[in-house]
Write a protein that holds these residues in place. Sequence first.
Motif: not given
Ligand code: MG
Length: 412
Positions: A72, A70, A74-75
């Motif tokens: 975000t 994704g 943390d991706d």
């Molecule tokens: Mg994600």
Amino acid sequence: MRIELIVIGSEVLSGQTLNTNLAGIGQMMGDAGYALFQETVLTDSHEVLKSGMEQALKRSDLVIATGGLGPTLDDVTRKAAAELFDSPFHLEDKVVRHLQMRFGNALSSIEDQATVPSKAHILLNHVGTAPGLIFESSVGTLILLPGVPNEMRPMFAEQVIPYMREKFPLKETVFRKSLHIFELAENVVDTELRKLKEVHPLVDFGIYPGLGIVSVSLSATAKSALEAEALLHPPYQELEAFFATNCFTSDSGTIEEAVQHLFLEKGWTLSIAESCTGGALSARITQHPGASGYFLGSIVAYANHVKSQSLGVSSSLITEKGAVSQEVVVAMARGILSSTGSDFALAVTGVAGPSGGTAEKPVGTVWCAVLHKDGEPHIWQLHCPWTRKMIITRSINSLLSNLLTYSKQYNV
Ligand code: MG
Ligand code: ATP
């Protein structure tokens, strides 16, 4: 052929997210005739992912990873994989157009989600925003899928399986047959399976106990369904004959589906009086489409005065024998039978805990009854001193199992 899965997500490691992607992919692979060889769960760290994927690519023919695709912060999966395959990034028009068509220009992450490694083949995401990616090179084959299960599942079924069939065609397939055995201990079933294994060494036997129901799977590797049937049919038939009075089959593998099938076929109806299961038995039954064809309804009679008012159980009987007693469970069954006019009734009352137990009736004491409108009741007691959830599941499985057995006398 070795296929392995990498599940990416710190939230899976911390237990906040239950790893259903492993089960989902394992099942979809199995249905398509493939099998997972190994699974690893990794945290969302660039270095950890890069080295984890590198090792997996060395030992396996195909590596599939879920999560971290994704937009975000943390991706980090895309970037780690792109470095392994030495791929620059570019803005992929096909993804931009697909996202604009579905979300308009308002979606702030279009540019991020459409910026993909240029060496990767794109799998469009028809549910969410993150496209899947396939990398193929001398390094190996790596498929990246979104972590969100309802995005991952259709992408896997509609795009990854066809890709696998083309790139990794199966020479042999694993075929399976299942049988479910109820109200018998695991070791009784295991003893029988060991004998069968000696006579049928090419068949693999799996045994999965589940609170009163032991599921058995027979599997064999073969070139065709016909060849598999020749291997699987004889031990399956022996097993079915041996456990004839205590077994069922159903497409979903659930006992409620087997009950539904029988009741619809016979034109019978069922109603239920539930106390300690709190409606969970009715919920299991009504999860199956078509339940209205036989299930008339239930009364959840938790409090004593509801048992009296709604089911006609006399309050003096409750005072004298206690709400958890064989006398009360039969009265509950009679009450629901006469108020609904069903052919069969089930009733259950027990101590689900964790409090409320006594020396005489400890937690896990459950009384059950099954009754036919023209018959005598069958009443039995369970002792399952476990957690509340397990007591409820065990009771439900026992009630449905006994319903299958008891109704046999009317199955003419
Ligand atoms: Mg994600
Ligand atoms: P997004 O675009 O939503 O960020 P993503 O591909 O980056 O998707 P993740 O961020 O790793 O995926 O996970 C998103 C959500 O998907 C998680 O919060 C979790 O709810 C669910 N999820 C992730 N991995 C799994 C898994 N192995 N099993 C079940 N659910 C999962």
